[in-house]
Write a protein that holds these residues in place. Structure first.
Motif, PDB file in Angstrom:
ATOM      1  N   TYR A 148     -16.395  91.373  43.936  1.00  9.75           N
ATOM      2  CA  TYR A 148     -17.444  91.509  42.920  1.00  9.75           C
ATOM      3  C   TYR A 148     -17.175  90.541  41.776  1.00  9.75           C
ATOM      4  CZ  TYR A 148     -18.693  95.621  45.545  1.00  9.75           C
ATOM      5  OH  TYR A 148     -19.078  96.463  46.570  1.00  9.75           O
ATOM      6  N   VAL A 149     -18.229  89.839  41.387  1.00 13.22           N
ATOM      7  CA  VAL A 149     -18.115  88.824  40.341  1.00 13.22           C
ATOM      8  C   VAL A 149     -19.211  89.050  39.314  1.00 13.22           C
ATOM      9  CG1 VAL A 149     -17.857  86.365  39.889  1.00 13.22           C
ATOM     10  CG2 VAL A 149     -17.435  87.240  42.196  1.00 13.22           C
ATOM     11  N   ALA A 150     -18.842  89.045  38.037  1.00 14.35           N
ATOM     12  CA  ALA A 150     -19.814  89.258  36.968  1.00 14.35           C
ATOM     13  C   ALA A 150     -19.810  88.073  36.008  1.00 14.35           C
ATOM     14  CB  ALA A 150     -19.494  90.539  36.207  1.00 14.35           C
ATOM     15  N   LEU A 151     -20.953  87.837  35.374  1.00 15.02           N
ATOM     16  CA  LEU A 151     -21.041  86.789  34.356  1.00 15.02           C
ATOM     17  C   LEU A 151     -20.425  87.274  33.046  1.00 15.02           C
ATOM     18  CD1 LEU A 151     -24.636  85.346  34.875  1.00 15.02           C
ATOM     19  CD2 LEU A 151     -22.523  84.775  36.063  1.00 15.02           C
ATOM     20  N   ALA A 165     -15.120  93.081  30.185  1.00 13.47           N
ATOM     21  CA  ALA A 165     -14.105  93.664  31.052  1.00 13.47           C
ATOM     22  C   ALA A 165     -13.538  94.967  30.503  1.00 13.47           C
ATOM     23  CB  ALA A 165     -12.982  92.651  31.272  1.00 13.47           C
ATOM     24  N   ALA A 166     -13.196  94.977  29.219  1.00 10.53           N
ATOM     25  CA  ALA A 166     -12.587  96.175  28.633  1.00 10.53           C
ATOM     26  C   ALA A 166     -13.530  97.368  28.690  1.00 10.53           C
ATOM     27  CB  ALA A 166     -12.169  95.895  27.189  1.00 10.53           C
ATOM     28  N   GLN A 167     -14.827  97.118  28.483  1.00  8.71           N
ATOM     29  CA  GLN A 167     -15.791  98.214  28.535  1.00  8.71           C
ATOM     30  C   GLN A 167     -15.969  98.722  29.972  1.00  8.71           C
ATOM     31  OE1 GLN A 167     -17.558  99.872  26.089  1.00  8.71           O
ATOM     32  NE2 GLN A 167     -16.201  98.823  24.661  1.00  8.71           N
ATOM     33  N   VAL A 168     -15.881  97.833  30.956  1.00 12.33           N
ATOM     34  CA  VAL A 168     -15.951  98.263  32.349  1.00 12.33           C
ATOM     35  C   VAL A 168     -14.782  99.192  32.665  1.00 12.33           C
ATOM     36  CG1 VAL A 168     -15.814  97.515  34.760  1.00 12.33           C
ATOM     37  CG2 VAL A 168     -17.227  96.241  33.138  1.00 12.33           C
ATOM     38  N   VAL A 169     -13.586  98.797  32.261  1.00 10.14           N
ATOM     39  CA  VAL A 169     -12.392  99.625  32.486  1.00 10.14           C
ATOM     40  C   VAL A 169     -12.544 100.971  31.785  1.00 10.14           C
ATOM     41  CG1 VAL A 169      -9.914  99.827  32.040  1.00 10.14           C
ATOM     42  CG2 VAL A 169     -10.879  97.641  32.817  1.00 10.14           C
ATOM     43  N   LYS A 170     -13.052 100.966  30.576  1.00 11.31           N
ATOM     44  CA  LYS A 170     -13.235 102.198  29.826  1.00 11.31           C
ATOM     45  C   LYS A 170     -14.221 103.130  30.513  1.00 11.31           C
ATOM     46  CE  LYS A 170     -14.488 103.855  25.169  1.00 11.31           C
ATOM     47  NZ  LYS A 170     -14.916 103.431  23.810  1.00 11.31           N
ATOM     48  N   ARG A 171     -15.265 102.563  31.100  1.00 10.52           N
ATOM     49  CA  ARG A 171     -16.315 103.370  31.721  1.00 10.52           C
ATOM     50  C   ARG A 171     -15.907 103.942  33.069  1.00 10.52           C
ATOM     51  NH1 ARG A 171     -21.752 102.943  30.103  1.00 10.52           N
ATOM     52  NH2 ARG A 171     -22.036 101.781  28.165  1.00 10.52           N
ATOM     53  N   ILE A 172     -15.212 103.152  33.907  1.00 11.43           N
ATOM     54  CA  ILE A 172     -14.981 103.608  35.286  1.00 11.43           C
ATOM     55  C   ILE A 172     -13.507 103.701  35.667  1.00 11.43           C
ATOM     56  CG2 ILE A 172     -17.195 102.649  35.987  1.00 11.43           C
ATOM     57  CD1 ILE A 172     -15.717 100.375  37.390  1.00 11.43           C
ATOM     58  N   GLY A 173     -12.628 103.275  34.750  1.00 12.36           N
ATOM     59  CA  GLY A 173     -11.199 103.362  35.041  1.00 12.36           C
ATOM     60  C   GLY A 173     -10.658 102.097  35.678  1.00 12.36           C
ATOM     61  N   ALA A 174      -9.378 101.835  35.438  1.00 11.37           N
ATOM     62  CA  ALA A 174      -8.752 100.611  35.933  1.00 11.37           C
ATOM     63  C   ALA A 174      -8.685 100.568  37.447  1.00 11.37           C
ATOM     64  CB  ALA A 174      -7.357 100.460  35.335  1.00 11.37           C
ATOM     65  N   ASP A 175      -8.585 101.743  38.094  1.00 13.16           N
ATOM     66  CA  ASP A 175      -8.458 101.760  39.555  1.00 13.16           C
ATOM     67  C   ASP A 175      -9.715 101.225  40.227  1.00 13.16           C
ATOM     68  OD1 ASP A 175      -9.822 104.002  38.571  1.00 13.16           O
ATOM     69  OD2 ASP A 175      -9.340 105.209  40.351  1.00 13.16           O
ATOM     70  N   LYS A 176     -10.892 101.589  39.703  1.00 14.13           N
ATOM     71  CA  LYS A 176     -12.147 101.105  40.294  1.00 14.13           C
ATOM     72  C   LYS A 176     -12.509  99.701  39.800  1.00 14.13           C
ATOM     73  CE  LYS A 176     -14.377 105.502  41.413  1.00 14.13           C
ATOM     74  NZ  LYS A 176     -13.286 106.413  41.043  1.00 14.13           N
ATOM     75  N   ALA A 177     -12.017  99.333  38.620  1.00 15.45           N
ATOM     76  CA  ALA A 177     -12.332  98.018  38.058  1.00 15.45           C
ATOM     77  C   ALA A 177     -11.412  96.927  38.589  1.00 15.45           C
ATOM     78  CB  ALA A 177     -12.242  98.061  36.534  1.00 15.45           C
ATOM     79  N   GLU A 178     -10.273  97.307  39.166  1.00 20.71           N
ATOM     80  CA  GLU A 178      -9.308  96.320  39.645  1.00 20.71           C
ATOM     81  C   GLU A 178      -9.957  95.333  40.614  1.00 20.71           C
ATOM     82  OE1 GLU A 178      -5.085  95.973  42.129  1.00 20.71           O
ATOM     83  OE2 GLU A 178      -6.026  97.933  41.817  1.00 20.71           O
ATOM     84  N   GLY A 179      -9.673  94.041  40.386  1.00 21.31           N
ATOM     85  CA  GLY A 179     -10.198  93.003  41.264  1.00 21.31           C
ATOM     86  C   GLY A 179     -11.530  92.427  40.843  1.00 21.31           C
ATOM     87  N   LEU A 180     -12.158  93.002  39.826  1.00 20.59           N
ATOM     88  CA  LEU A 180     -13.424  92.449  39.342  1.00 20.59           C
ATOM     89  C   LEU A 180     -13.165  91.077  38.720  1.00 20.59           C
ATOM     90  CD1 LEU A 180     -16.454  92.635  38.584  1.00 20.59           C
ATOM     91  CD2 LEU A 180     -15.735  93.774  36.458  1.00 20.59           C
ATOM     92  N   LEU A 239     -14.578  87.882  36.487  1.00 17.13           N
ATOM     93  CA  LEU A 239     -15.565  87.629  35.433  1.00 17.13           C
ATOM     94  C   LEU A 239     -15.441  86.198  34.937  1.00 17.13           C
ATOM     95  CD1 LEU A 239     -13.974  90.627  34.562  1.00 17.13           C
ATOM     96  CD2 LEU A 239     -16.189  90.814  33.447  1.00 17.13           C
ATOM     97  N   THR A 240     -16.575  85.560  34.703  1.00 17.73           N
ATOM     98  CA  THR A 240     -16.550  84.275  34.012  1.00 17.73           C
ATOM     99  C   THR A 240     -16.460  84.529  32.511  1.00 17.73           C
ATOM    100  OG1 THR A 240     -18.975  84.262  34.056  1.00 17.73           O
ATOM    101  CG2 THR A 240     -17.833  82.982  35.743  1.00 17.73           C
TER     102      THR A 240
END
Length: 379
Positions: free
Chosen positions: A249-252, A257-272, A274-275
């Motif tokens: 998964y790639v995001a612009l 990133a920090a808000q993604v981790v806060k929302r879903i946790g580092a385990d699910k965000a790992e490997g994302l 981002l540019t």
């Protein structure tokens, strides 16, 4: 003696009359309309906080030509009609010299289409969009301090094409921003010899991504490019992981990133992946970042972190202030616009901005980062 006494009195009166005019120079008002509520609240908040930190540092050193900078912000909730209405309200109430830090492709497009900038002759600096529809207009009053979305997408496709990825899918926000970048992404994939297996969208200002999760998972892509804002990116990633979709998964850069981790946790965000369009806020080897870290410690902004969005706001404010210095005392909107166009290869701390009369897209900096299992960004 009487003549000497009169001269002394006149000189004293002159000094009294002049001193307050210098010490009390009128504030330079800068206006901002951005999202401080709704799903993009963290974006608007950090853009504002970054700009405010630089203005605080400048004001602490005496301002610009003796004038303090005052930032006035209004919340549009990421709604385009509100952006236009509140910008006009700001112009009438506060008479800002410039605008800064607006958020959203559709929101900026509305400012241009409704002629808010041209009617007031007011420059707008450092907006949170890199859409081709905005960049290619090269509007005489709009000055961009971030790379274009097309440049971000090209960086992504170049990265994955060289490592053997050929099968892609796209999630996009169904609005001017999403549709604009969708076109750039389709072209980049085709040019690289890749195959676009699926595309699906979600409504702006929502996280309604369930249908898109199913559509894209069924296509079994190697990589999914998310043309989405933070809340929707996080929800899409969470649901996709839960559905067992093992794609990359790639995001612009509009996803934080920090808000993604806060929302879903580092385990699910790992490997994302981002540019990024500004340097890593933790990289003190970059002079701009070292400056931000020093000022952050000195002025202690509350309820924000020095993330990439914060850096973007700070950089925009620094560019604006440099133009104010060049515009001289008692600047006008016209003088400021002309001064901005003199910023050729301006060094903001090993981050370079170049404007001219014919080019108002000032940066081409794009970096690739990835979230590790601790929820930290790595290059």
């Amino acid at each position: 003696m009487k003549l000497i006494s009169l001269l002394r009195s006149a000189l004293a009166a002159l000094i009294v009359g002049v001193a307050p005019a210098v010490a009390g120079a009128a504030d330079i008002v800068i206006g901002q309309v951005a999202a401080f509520s709704g799903p993009l609240a963290p974006t608007g908040t950090h853009m504002r906080a970054g700009a405010q930190l630089y203005f605080d540092a400048v004001n602490a050193e005496g301002g610009v030509h003796g004038a303090r900078i005052r930032l006035i912000s209004k919340d549009d909730g990421y709604k385009t009609d509100e952006t236009v209405r509140l910008a006009r309200e700001l112009l009438k109430e506060s008479r800002p010299l410039a605008f800064i830090g607006f958020v959203g492709t559709g929101n900026v497009e509305a400012m241009l289409e409704k002629k808010v900038l041209s009617e007031a002759g007011i420059p707008l600096i450092a907006v949170r969009t890199g859409a081709a529809s905005v960049v290619q207009r090269n509007d005489p009053l709009l000055f961009l301090t971030r790379a274009s979305y097309a440049e971000e997408v090209q960086k992504i496709i170049d990265q994955y094409a060289t490592t053997g990825y050929t099968r892609f899918a796209i999630l996009y926000q169904d609005d001017a921003f999403g549709r604009d970048v969708l076109g750039s992404t389709e072209q980049a994939i085709s040019k690289a010899g890749g195959t676009l297996l699926a595309t699906d969208s979600y409504p702006k200002n929502t996280t309604e991504v369930g249908a898109a999760v199913k559509t894209i998972a069924a296509a079994k892509p190697q990589a999914v490019i998310m043309i989405a804002n933070t809340a929707a990116s996080a929800e899409f990633l969470k649901q996709s992981r839960e559905a067992g979709n093992l794609a990359q998964y790639v995001a612009l850069s509009v996803t934080d990133a920090a808000q993604v981790v806060k929302r879903i946790g580092a385990d699910k965000a790992e490997g994302l992946v981002l540019t990024q369009v500004v340097p890593d806020p933790n990289s003190a080897i970059v002079p701009l970042i070292r400056e931000i870290q020093d000022n952050f410690a000195k002025f202690k902004p509350k309820e924000v972190t020095a993330n990439h969005t914060f850096v973007e706001g700070y950089l925009g404010a620094k560019v604006l202030v440099e133009a104010l210095r060049r515009a001289g005392p008692n600047p006008t909107r016209q003088k400021l616009r002309e001064a901005l166009e003199t910023l050729s290869n301006y060094d903001a701390g090993e981050v370079f901005i170049s404007f001219s009369a014919n080019r108002h897209a000032g940066s081409r900096f794009v970096d690739i980062t990835i979230l590790n299992r601790a929820g930290k960004l790595l290059r």
